[in-house]
Write a protein that holds these residues in place. Structure first.
Motif, mmCIF file in Angstrom:
data_model
loop_
_atom_site.group_PDB
_atom_site.id
_atom_site.type_symbol
_atom_site.label_atom_id
_atom_site.label_comp_id
_atom_site.label_asym_id
_atom_site.label_seq_id
_atom_site.Cartn_x
_atom_site.Cartn_y
_atom_site.Cartn_z
ATOM 1 N N ARG A 72 0.835 -1.266 0.062
ATOM 2 C CA ARG A 72 -0.034 -0.131 0.222
ATOM 3 C C ARG A 72 0.780 1.360 0.065
ATOM 4 O O ARG A 72 0.703 2.265 -0.571
ATOM 5 C CB ARG A 72 -0.984 -0.177 1.191
ATOM 6 C CG ARG A 72 -2.166 -0.856 1.284
ATOM 7 C CD ARG A 72 -3.161 -0.637 2.154
ATOM 8 N NE ARG A 72 -2.625 -0.889 3.528
ATOM 9 C CZ ARG A 72 -2.596 -1.933 4.105
ATOM 10 N NH1 ARG A 72 -3.339 -2.880 3.834
ATOM 11 N NH2 ARG A 72 -2.409 -1.550 5.567
ATOM 12 N N THR A 73 2.179 1.224 0.834
ATOM 13 C CA THR A 73 2.919 2.322 0.947
ATOM 14 C C THR A 73 3.549 2.613 -0.373
ATOM 15 O O THR A 73 3.478 3.737 -1.105
ATOM 16 C CB THR A 73 4.094 2.107 1.856
ATOM 17 O OG1 THR A 73 3.164 2.006 3.275
ATOM 18 C CG2 THR A 73 4.772 3.391 2.061
ATOM 19 N N ARG A 75 2.208 1.821 -3.520
ATOM 20 C CA ARG A 75 1.520 2.306 -4.376
ATOM 21 C C ARG A 75 1.191 3.741 -4.151
ATOM 22 O O ARG A 75 1.068 4.491 -5.191
ATOM 23 C CB ARG A 75 0.072 1.393 -4.345
ATOM 24 C CG ARG A 75 0.202 -0.109 -4.773
ATOM 25 C CD ARG A 75 -1.166 -0.497 -5.174
ATOM 26 N NE ARG A 75 -2.075 -0.681 -3.662
ATOM 27 C CZ ARG A 75 -2.039 -1.846 -3.151
ATOM 28 N NH1 ARG A 75 -1.345 -2.817 -3.684
ATOM 29 N NH2 ARG A 75 -2.534 -1.881 -1.900
ATOM 30 N N ARG A 76 1.074 3.991 -2.873
ATOM 31 C CA ARG A 76 0.808 5.756 -2.504
ATOM 32 C C ARG A 76 2.072 6.328 -3.049
ATOM 33 O O ARG A 76 2.038 7.498 -3.492
ATOM 34 C CB ARG A 76 0.659 5.788 -1.119
ATOM 35 C CG ARG A 76 -0.653 5.231 -0.512
ATOM 36 C CD ARG A 76 -0.725 6.079 0.574
ATOM 37 N NE ARG A 76 -0.034 5.480 1.700
ATOM 38 C CZ ARG A 76 -0.101 4.505 2.525
ATOM 39 N NH1 ARG A 76 -1.361 3.769 2.519
ATOM 40 N NH2 ARG A 76 0.672 3.930 3.504
ATOM 41 N N GLN A 77 3.356 5.722 -2.989
ATOM 42 C CA GLN A 77 4.641 6.377 -3.181
ATOM 43 C C GLN A 77 4.591 6.384 -4.797
ATOM 44 O O GLN A 77 4.935 7.502 -5.479
ATOM 45 C CB GLN A 77 5.617 5.710 -2.670
ATOM 46 C CG GLN A 77 6.143 5.882 -1.223
ATOM 47 C CD GLN A 77 7.232 5.191 -0.578
ATOM 48 O OE1 GLN A 77 7.549 4.276 -1.527
ATOM 49 N NE2 GLN A 77 7.504 5.383 0.571
ATOM 50 N N GLN A 78 4.108 5.470 -5.472
ATOM 51 C CA GLN A 78 4.231 5.434 -7.116
ATOM 52 C C GLN A 78 3.059 6.523 -7.441
ATOM 53 O O GLN A 78 3.528 7.104 -8.318
ATOM 54 C CB GLN A 78 3.853 4.067 -7.496
ATOM 55 C CG GLN A 78 4.851 3.081 -7.206
ATOM 56 C CD GLN A 78 4.634 1.626 -7.684
ATOM 57 O OE1 GLN A 78 3.230 1.310 -8.049
ATOM 58 N NE2 GLN A 78 5.599 0.659 -7.672
ATOM 59 N N LYS A 79 2.086 6.371 -6.686
ATOM 60 C CA LYS A 79 0.975 7.446 -7.410
ATOM 61 C C LYS A 79 1.369 8.905 -6.907
ATOM 62 O O LYS A 79 1.284 9.711 -7.863
ATOM 63 C CB LYS A 79 -0.123 7.403 -6.355
ATOM 64 C CG LYS A 79 -1.472 7.961 -6.725
ATOM 65 C CD LYS A 79 -2.724 8.043 -5.881
ATOM 66 C CE LYS A 79 -3.796 8.677 -6.355
ATOM 67 N NZ LYS A 79 -5.040 8.492 -5.614
ATOM 68 N N LEU A 80 2.321 9.133 -5.783
ATOM 69 C CA LEU A 80 2.766 10.418 -5.495
ATOM 70 C C LEU A 80 3.809 10.853 -6.661
ATOM 71 O O LEU A 80 3.849 11.994 -6.949
ATOM 72 C CB LEU A 80 3.170 10.627 -4.003
ATOM 73 C CG LEU A 80 2.297 10.520 -2.861
ATOM 74 C CD1 LEU A 80 2.851 10.471 -1.778
ATOM 75 C CD2 LEU A 80 1.338 11.737 -2.941
ATOM 76 N N SER A 81 4.649 9.799 -7.011
ATOM 77 C CA SER A 81 5.698 10.061 -7.938
ATOM 78 C C SER A 81 5.197 10.277 -9.366
ATOM 79 O O SER A 81 5.361 11.352 -10.115
ATOM 80 C CB SER A 81 6.379 8.647 -7.903
ATOM 81 O OG SER A 81 7.746 8.849 -9.067
ATOM 82 N N ARG A 82 3.946 9.657 -9.614
ATOM 83 C CA ARG A 82 3.478 9.997 -10.750
ATOM 84 C C ARG A 82 2.838 11.225 -10.787
ATOM 85 O O ARG A 82 3.041 12.223 -11.855
ATOM 86 C CB ARG A 82 2.279 9.143 -11.316
ATOM 87 C CG ARG A 82 2.903 7.565 -11.656
ATOM 88 C CD ARG A 82 1.792 6.832 -12.181
ATOM 89 N NE ARG A 82 0.603 6.712 -11.425
ATOM 90 C CZ ARG A 82 0.477 5.586 -10.375
ATOM 91 N NH1 ARG A 82 1.581 4.533 -10.642
ATOM 92 N NH2 ARG A 82 -0.485 5.195 -9.631
ATOM 93 N N ILE A 83 2.062 11.855 -9.800
ATOM 94 C CA ILE A 83 1.804 13.148 -9.438
ATOM 95 C C ILE A 83 2.849 14.231 -9.441
ATOM 96 O O ILE A 83 2.654 15.252 -10.399
ATOM 97 C CB ILE A 83 1.092 13.274 -8.331
ATOM 98 C CG1 ILE A 83 -0.413 12.502 -8.261
ATOM 99 C CG2 ILE A 83 0.490 14.718 -8.030
ATOM 100 C CD1 ILE A 83 -1.206 12.314 -7.018
ATOM 101 N N SER A 84 3.847 13.877 -9.048
ATOM 102 C CA SER A 84 5.049 14.643 -8.792
ATOM 103 C C SER A 84 5.592 14.805 -10.352
ATOM 104 O O SER A 84 5.952 15.904 -10.697
ATOM 105 C CB SER A 84 6.208 14.174 -8.167
ATOM 106 O OG SER A 84 7.406 14.771 -8.140
#
Length: 260
Positions: A72-73, A75-84
């Motif tokens: 889960r962490t 996936r959140r980091q990957q999502k944040l990375s994509r957003i960034s």
């Protein structure tokens, strides 16, 4: 298989101990103590195995929970990375758009005064030879007044295309303002530049724009000035502008150079 054999042997020992016919046997008491000790040890071992099994189960559940949290962490980091990454790309795109807007003319997409001014300063500092040519569309105001500014813009864009296609790769064409263009001809003297500008004028005169049932063509006047070592580029621009005024006074549709 081994547990089954052990169970059979223990059952036989238990049967012997329960039988009264062996009560007086000298090994009866020792065998009974050994049997009880073995049963106690076996019980302890079974409890240890159960504890170990529960521990292994708890450890496996803990690993699963940890793995799920990690996933889960992640996936959140990957999502944040994509957003960034998307944000950074947007910032870069905005910066490029701002740079384009600050250095290029929005209609013709040619460099504007700011960009060509920076290029001229760098050439002066490097002591490079260059000639400037100011081109002005003859009677452009009459085109706007008679046909409208939309048609006037089409004329500017069409002339820009011809200029961009005709110049050498290391030359630069900028929109100087209104109907004026500034040509920067690098490593070019006055005579060679005049030949280039005359060829351009003839090509620009062939450009035709259709407006309703009319065909619009234009002529161009030009003034040229070769940069003199030690002069600021503004002085060279001023001399080219003066030569342009002389070309207009002489009847337009021509190019003149400043006095050497």
């Amino acid at each position: 298989m081994k547990d089954s054999h052990d169970d059979t042997l223990l059952a036989e020992v238990a049967a012997l101990l329960e039988s009264s016919e062996h009560d007086g046997h000298p090994l009866h008491d020792a065998l009974q103590r050994l049997y009880r000790h073995h049963c106690e040890q076996r019980g302890q071992m079974q409890r240890l195995i159960e504890i170990s099994d529960r521990y292994q189960l708890l450890a496996m559940e803990a690993r699963q929970v940890t793995q799920q949290r990690y996933e889960r962490t992640l996936r959140r980091q990957q999502k944040l990375s994509r957003i960034s990454d998307g944000y950074q790309a947007l910032i870069q795109e905005r910066n490029q758009a701002l740079h384009q807007a600050s250095t290029h003319d929005p209609l013709t997409e040619l460099p504007n005064r700011r960009l060509i001014g920076e290029r001229l300063e760098s050439l002066v500092e490097a002591r490079r030879r260059f000639t400037l040519a100011l081109l002005d569309i003859d009677h452009f105001k009459a085109i706007n007044d008679r046909h409208g500014h939309d048609v006037g813009d089409r004329v500017l864009v069409a002339l820009t295309q011809v200029l961009s296609e005709s110049l050498r790769e290391y030359d630069l064409c900028a929109r100087w303002g209104g109907e004026e263009f500034l040509l920067l001809l690098v490593d070019t003297d006055r005579s060679e530049a005049h030949t280039i500008v005359e060829r351009l004028r003839l090509r620009l005169a062939e450009v035709c724009i259709r407006s309703e049932d009319q065909t619009i063509s234009v002529t161009v006047s030009a003034g040229l000035s070769q940069h003199q070592p030690g002069d600021p580029h503004e002085v060279t621009v001023k001399r080219a502008d003066q030569a342009l005024l002389e070309a207009k006074r002489a009847g337009r549709d021509r190019s003149l150079t400043d006095t050497p």
